[in-house]
Design a protein around this motif. Structure first.
Motif, mmCIF file in Angstrom:
data_model
loop_
_atom_site.group_PDB
_atom_site.id
_atom_site.type_symbol
_atom_site.label_atom_id
_atom_site.label_comp_id
_atom_site.label_asym_id
_atom_site.label_seq_id
_atom_site.Cartn_x
_atom_site.Cartn_y
_atom_site.Cartn_z
ATOM 1 N N ILE A 225 13.187 -41.909 34.896
ATOM 2 C CA ILE A 225 12.060 -42.526 35.388
ATOM 3 C C ILE A 225 12.489 -42.533 36.943
ATOM 4 C CG2 ILE A 225 10.685 -44.464 35.851
ATOM 5 C CD1 ILE A 225 11.126 -44.652 32.403
ATOM 6 N N ASP A 226 11.448 -41.986 37.649
ATOM 7 C CA ASP A 226 11.707 -42.025 39.149
ATOM 8 C C ASP A 226 10.796 -43.058 39.573
ATOM 9 O OD1 ASP A 226 11.529 -41.649 41.767
ATOM 10 O OD2 ASP A 226 11.205 -39.530 41.783
ATOM 11 N N ASP A 227 11.380 -44.257 40.128
ATOM 12 C CA ASP A 227 10.582 -45.645 40.611
ATOM 13 C C ASP A 227 9.422 -45.206 41.766
ATOM 14 O OD1 ASP A 227 12.075 -47.226 39.006
ATOM 15 O OD2 ASP A 227 13.051 -48.034 40.669
ATOM 16 N N LYS A 228 9.686 -43.767 42.461
ATOM 17 C CA LYS A 228 8.713 -43.813 43.312
ATOM 18 C C LYS A 228 7.307 -43.205 43.147
ATOM 19 C CE LYS A 228 12.795 -42.448 46.134
ATOM 20 N NZ LYS A 228 13.548 -41.320 45.669
ATOM 21 N N HIS A 229 7.278 -42.682 41.725
ATOM 22 C CA HIS A 229 5.988 -42.391 40.954
ATOM 23 C C HIS A 229 5.377 -43.567 40.028
ATOM 24 C CE1 HIS A 229 7.892 -38.581 42.410
ATOM 25 N NE2 HIS A 229 6.786 -38.549 43.264
ATOM 26 N N ASP A 230 4.358 -43.139 39.483
ATOM 27 C CA ASP A 230 3.875 -44.290 38.564
ATOM 28 C C ASP A 230 4.651 -44.233 37.388
ATOM 29 O OD1 ASP A 230 2.527 -45.301 36.393
ATOM 30 O OD2 ASP A 230 0.426 -44.365 37.050
ATOM 31 N N ILE A 231 5.272 -45.431 37.259
ATOM 32 C CA ILE A 231 6.312 -45.689 35.875
ATOM 33 C C ILE A 231 5.642 -45.738 34.607
ATOM 34 C CG2 ILE A 231 7.723 -47.125 34.831
ATOM 35 C CD1 ILE A 231 8.213 -48.332 37.894
ATOM 36 N N GLU A 232 4.503 -46.181 34.703
ATOM 37 C CA GLU A 232 3.862 -46.313 33.343
ATOM 38 C C GLU A 232 3.323 -44.911 32.784
ATOM 39 O OE1 GLU A 232 0.822 -49.254 32.756
ATOM 40 O OE2 GLU A 232 1.859 -50.818 33.909
ATOM 41 N N LYS A 233 3.051 -44.088 33.756
ATOM 42 C CA LYS A 233 2.690 -42.806 33.205
ATOM 43 C C LYS A 233 3.675 -41.815 32.667
ATOM 44 C CE LYS A 233 -0.085 -39.342 35.771
ATOM 45 N NZ LYS A 233 -0.739 -39.288 36.925
ATOM 46 N N GLN A 234 4.925 -42.205 33.166
ATOM 47 C CA GLN A 234 5.950 -41.745 32.843
ATOM 48 C C GLN A 234 6.777 -42.105 31.389
ATOM 49 O OE1 GLN A 234 9.134 -40.933 36.161
ATOM 50 N NE2 GLN A 234 7.697 -42.382 37.156
ATOM 51 N N ILE A 235 6.548 -43.389 31.242
ATOM 52 C CA ILE A 235 6.768 -43.998 30.173
ATOM 53 C C ILE A 235 5.809 -43.702 28.822
ATOM 54 C CG2 ILE A 235 6.878 -46.118 28.823
ATOM 55 C CD1 ILE A 235 8.408 -47.340 31.312
ATOM 56 N N LYS A 236 4.669 -43.437 29.269
ATOM 57 C CA LYS A 236 3.588 -43.264 28.296
ATOM 58 C C LYS A 236 3.692 -41.942 27.511
ATOM 59 C CE LYS A 236 -0.672 -42.740 29.382
ATOM 60 N NZ LYS A 236 -2.125 -42.829 30.097
ATOM 61 N N LYS A 237 4.513 -40.886 28.196
ATOM 62 C CA LYS A 237 4.595 -39.652 27.599
ATOM 63 C C LYS A 237 5.568 -39.498 26.620
ATOM 64 C CE LYS A 237 6.332 -37.669 31.503
ATOM 65 N NZ LYS A 237 6.867 -36.733 32.453
ATOM 66 N N VAL A 238 6.328 -40.897 26.325
ATOM 67 C CA VAL A 238 7.212 -40.972 25.212
ATOM 68 C C VAL A 238 6.405 -40.895 23.937
ATOM 69 C CG1 VAL A 238 9.131 -42.066 24.232
ATOM 70 C CG2 VAL A 238 8.705 -42.299 26.652
ATOM 71 N N PHE A 239 5.328 -41.525 24.058
ATOM 72 C CA PHE A 239 4.436 -41.706 22.919
ATOM 73 C C PHE A 239 3.233 -40.685 22.620
ATOM 74 C CE2 PHE A 239 5.512 -46.061 24.556
ATOM 75 C CZ PHE A 239 6.251 -46.494 23.365
ATOM 76 N N ALA A 240 3.297 -39.916 23.755
ATOM 77 C CA ALA A 240 2.395 -38.623 23.679
ATOM 78 C C ALA A 240 2.701 -37.661 22.751
ATOM 79 C CB ALA A 240 1.653 -38.228 24.875
ATOM 80 N N GLN A 241 4.155 -37.875 22.662
ATOM 81 C CA GLN A 241 4.636 -36.544 21.591
ATOM 82 C C GLN A 241 4.281 -36.718 20.330
ATOM 83 O OE1 GLN A 241 9.037 -36.534 21.994
ATOM 84 N NE2 GLN A 241 8.909 -37.443 23.810
ATOM 85 N N LYS A 242 4.124 -35.383 19.529
ATOM 86 C CA LYS A 242 3.563 -35.393 18.240
ATOM 87 C C LYS A 242 4.186 -36.325 17.216
ATOM 88 C CE LYS A 242 5.871 -31.856 19.659
ATOM 89 N NZ LYS A 242 6.464 -30.955 20.508
ATOM 90 N N ASN A 243 5.771 -36.136 17.339
ATOM 91 C CA ASN A 243 6.678 -37.023 16.813
ATOM 92 C C ASN A 243 7.462 -38.269 17.568
ATOM 93 O OD1 ASN A 243 7.607 -37.571 14.138
ATOM 94 N ND2 ASN A 243 7.774 -35.259 13.741
ATOM 95 N N PRO A 244 6.653 -39.453 17.771
ATOM 96 C CA PRO A 244 7.318 -40.436 18.710
ATOM 97 C C PRO A 244 8.481 -40.946 17.983
ATOM 98 C CG PRO A 244 5.098 -41.000 17.702
ATOM 99 C CD PRO A 244 5.336 -39.757 17.254
ATOM 100 N N PRO A 245 9.216 -41.471 19.040
ATOM 101 C CA PRO A 245 10.688 -41.935 18.568
ATOM 102 C C PRO A 245 10.327 -43.365 17.827
ATOM 103 C CG PRO A 245 10.069 -42.484 20.869
ATOM 104 C CD PRO A 245 9.312 -41.425 20.418
ATOM 105 N N ASP A 246 11.201 -43.709 16.992
ATOM 106 C CA ASP A 246 11.220 -44.985 16.295
ATOM 107 C C ASP A 246 12.277 -46.007 16.680
ATOM 108 O OD1 ASP A 246 13.507 -43.751 15.575
ATOM 109 O OD2 ASP A 246 13.083 -44.184 13.180
ATOM 110 N N GLY A 247 12.927 -45.596 18.045
ATOM 111 C CA GLY A 247 13.726 -46.469 18.820
ATOM 112 C C GLY A 247 13.489 -46.350 20.328
ATOM 113 N N ILE A 248 13.553 -47.223 20.947
ATOM 114 C CA ILE A 248 13.786 -46.874 22.532
ATOM 115 C C ILE A 248 14.839 -47.855 23.033
ATOM 116 C CG2 ILE A 248 12.509 -47.258 24.715
ATOM 117 C CD1 ILE A 248 9.958 -46.176 23.427
ATOM 118 N N PHE A 249 15.793 -47.165 23.867
ATOM 119 C CA PHE A 249 16.543 -47.995 24.575
ATOM 120 C C PHE A 249 16.330 -48.063 25.910
ATOM 121 C CE2 PHE A 249 21.158 -47.553 26.776
ATOM 122 C CZ PHE A 249 21.080 -48.963 27.279
ATOM 123 N N ALA A 250 15.844 -48.914 26.601
ATOM 124 C CA ALA A 250 15.567 -49.108 28.129
ATOM 125 C C ALA A 250 16.741 -49.608 28.877
ATOM 126 C CB ALA A 250 14.360 -49.783 28.321
#
Lengths: 341, 341
Positions: A225-250
């Motif tokens: 994630i690049d802080d200089k751009h929209d963080i939420e948008k970048q994170i949202k992409k994780v869930f937009a995948q066909k097969n979203p993850p069942d675990g997230i380490f931030a």
DNA sequence: CTGTTAGCGCATTCAA
DNA sequence: TTGAATGCGCTAACAG
């Protein structure tokens, strides 16, 4: 406005010399008791205090230490500062805090300022921009000028000085392993660009854990994630995948909190459909709902260690002083975000 | 360790006097161009910087200002600090931060230290213990000694100096009115003991709002939380009543976050069964789930105003200087915790 | 027991 | 164009 009382004024008052007053106030045996008493009473009455500036100039030390941090509105850094402050005050030192705001230029300016006789030593956590640029000559200059320096958290390998770091690789490993242990099969990481060392290290811990457990490392699951751009948008992409993850380490608690919010938008239940673990045990982790499992960094302790190293170096007669790197281990804190029900 | 370069050393190098060097570096017209160039080049090469301590002593000012805050691990204070720091740096001032940890004694120690010539002025937010004790002579001494003082947020009426405060009464009023507007019939307040001025004022705003809307003020709904004891336990009591409230106004975001957690334990849904609003727009408010409606305090702006007042006083020739109290208005931020669906 | 002197590093006034 | 002297406030070595 009352003028500050000085030795000179007291001396004039009693028509004695300045040094007599100085000695009297230090309870020197050279001065008659009678005179001492009078002078002390007078000084007391006017709240005499030796002027720090004069003392500093004379002693060539200021009994204050400088801290340069990237950002103060950040729980981890405030914890470190508290730790530094506590020990510093205990040893009679004061603390001067400067912010680089992650800017290389401001970091340099702050260092120049502090190095200029104002402090006896400096504790710094490097700005992101400095890490990105790889431009470290200001640190070298500082050391060359004999000013003790301690780096913490965001440190630079090629600078030789005392360091205090979190065991980031291990922290990343622990967090990931915890997700694996509770049954996650597809684990994503929300991390920083590689030039942010701590992010890269936590990422490495993540990858090590996956490998050790025979799980594939999937570049699509590594979100830098690049802080200089929209963080939420970048994170949202994780869930937009066909097969979203069942675990997230931030790698920090903000990313973790945002991930939880976004999950909710996608109707993904945390922790039942998705487990989330963060890094740094800040207020968000404690008070969010569900509360966040996280990797505790022990910032307060880091601060204490950093100032101890610094003061030791300041006090040492700088012959054959040995620098060391202290590694602060992390601990997992288990909360609701990884407790499937 | 290289010794710091001084005027004296440069002077010896060129076999001229110290004052010549001093003038040359200041580009004085008194010195020949040729000599000036040589000296400047030399000084540049060795990164000459006038020693701050010496300058401070000579000029009787340090270009640094001191801040005393109760606690740094607190979003609001870090915002204020950021605001102070930004303007201070812009005007060539540095900032020294001390923490009182809410302790009277430490507040006094810090003030003594700072007042001792180290800083040109002080910005303080009063420790709870000081407010509790009502012991303010250290502030009076400071002013008596002619050191400019600005108080912010937690201020003391009887001390005459510049002040910057949140409109706490109005903030409390707005928050309560918002709860009333969305239909809450029984509104509790989670506040501080009365000696914490800001808590008392927000409480007053709460009561004013109730009165203005013909609602009863019920002492059972006014929970004054004592930080020294178990906070969660004290907050839990709100829900243990036979007829729990349908609205809660918390005077800070921690209390609000805890209230939301406790509500969940009691199976009370926020915001549908219970609306919650906090005070201070910190990270918890933004990232909690549901996100917290709150009263924004504009800490950054407060900091800016405080330092501006301080610098103006420092620069003024202290004849007939007029003190003022700046009131920073609050704004409501509407989020999920008060949006019934 | 008390005072004189020198020096920390710098800027400034006055003298040369 | 350059330098000597003074002072900011304090301490410490050295004289008296």
């Amino acid at each position: 406005m009352k003028q500050k009382i000085t030795l000179k004024k007291i001396a004039k008052e009693f028509e004695v010399s300045i040094s007599t007053v100085s000695k009297a106030l230090k309870d020197s045996h050279e001065i008659s008791n009678e005179l001492k008493e009078k002078i002390k009473a007078f000084a007391d009455y006017y709240h005499y205090k030796p002027n720090s500036l004069a003392l500093n100039l004379r002693n060539q030390k200021t009994k204050t230490i400088g801290i340069i941090i990237p950002e103060i509105v950040h729980h981890f850094f405030t914890k470190v500062i508290s730790g530094i402050e506590y020990i510093a005050n205990e040893k009679g030192y004061n603390v001067m805090i400067c912010m680089s705001n992650e800017s290389y230029e401001k970091e340099v300016l702050n260092m120049d300022m502090l190095a200029n006789g104002i402090v006896d030593g400096i504790i710094v956590s490097v700005a992101k921009e400095t890490e990105e640029k790889g431009e470290y000559s200001h640190f070298k200059d500082l050391i060359y000028n004999g000013i003790p320096l301690v780096m913490f958290d965001r440190v630079i390998d090629e600078i030789i000085c005392n360091k205090v770091i979190t065991n980031d690789i291990d922290g990343g490993y622990l967090a990931t392993k915890h997700l694996i242990n509770i049954g996650c099969k597809k684990i994503a990481i929300l991390t920083t660009p590689d030039y942010v060392t701590v992010g890269a290290l936590r990422n490495q811990g993540y990858q090590n854990a996956l490998s050790d457990h025979n799980m594939q490392i999937n570049e699509d699951l590594i979100i830098k994630i690049d802080d200089k751009h929209d963080i939420e948008k970048q994170i949202k992409k994780v869930f937009a995948q066909k097969n979203p993850p069942d675990g997230i380490f931030a790698v920090n608690e903000i990313y973790a909190a945002i991930a939880m919010k976004k999950a909710k938008n996608y109707n993904i239940n945390v922790p039942n459909d998705l487990s989330v673990i963060g890094f740094t045990d800040g207020l968000i982790s404690q008070y969010s709902t569900p509360s966040l499992s996280t990797v505790a960094q022990h910032g307060y302790h880091m601060g204490q260690k950093a100032i101890e190293l610094l003061l030791t170096e300041i006090d040492s007669q700088d012959t054959d002083y040995q620098y060391e790197t202290t590694i602060i281990e992390t601990d997992l804190i288990f909360r609701e975000s990884t407790s499937k029900v």
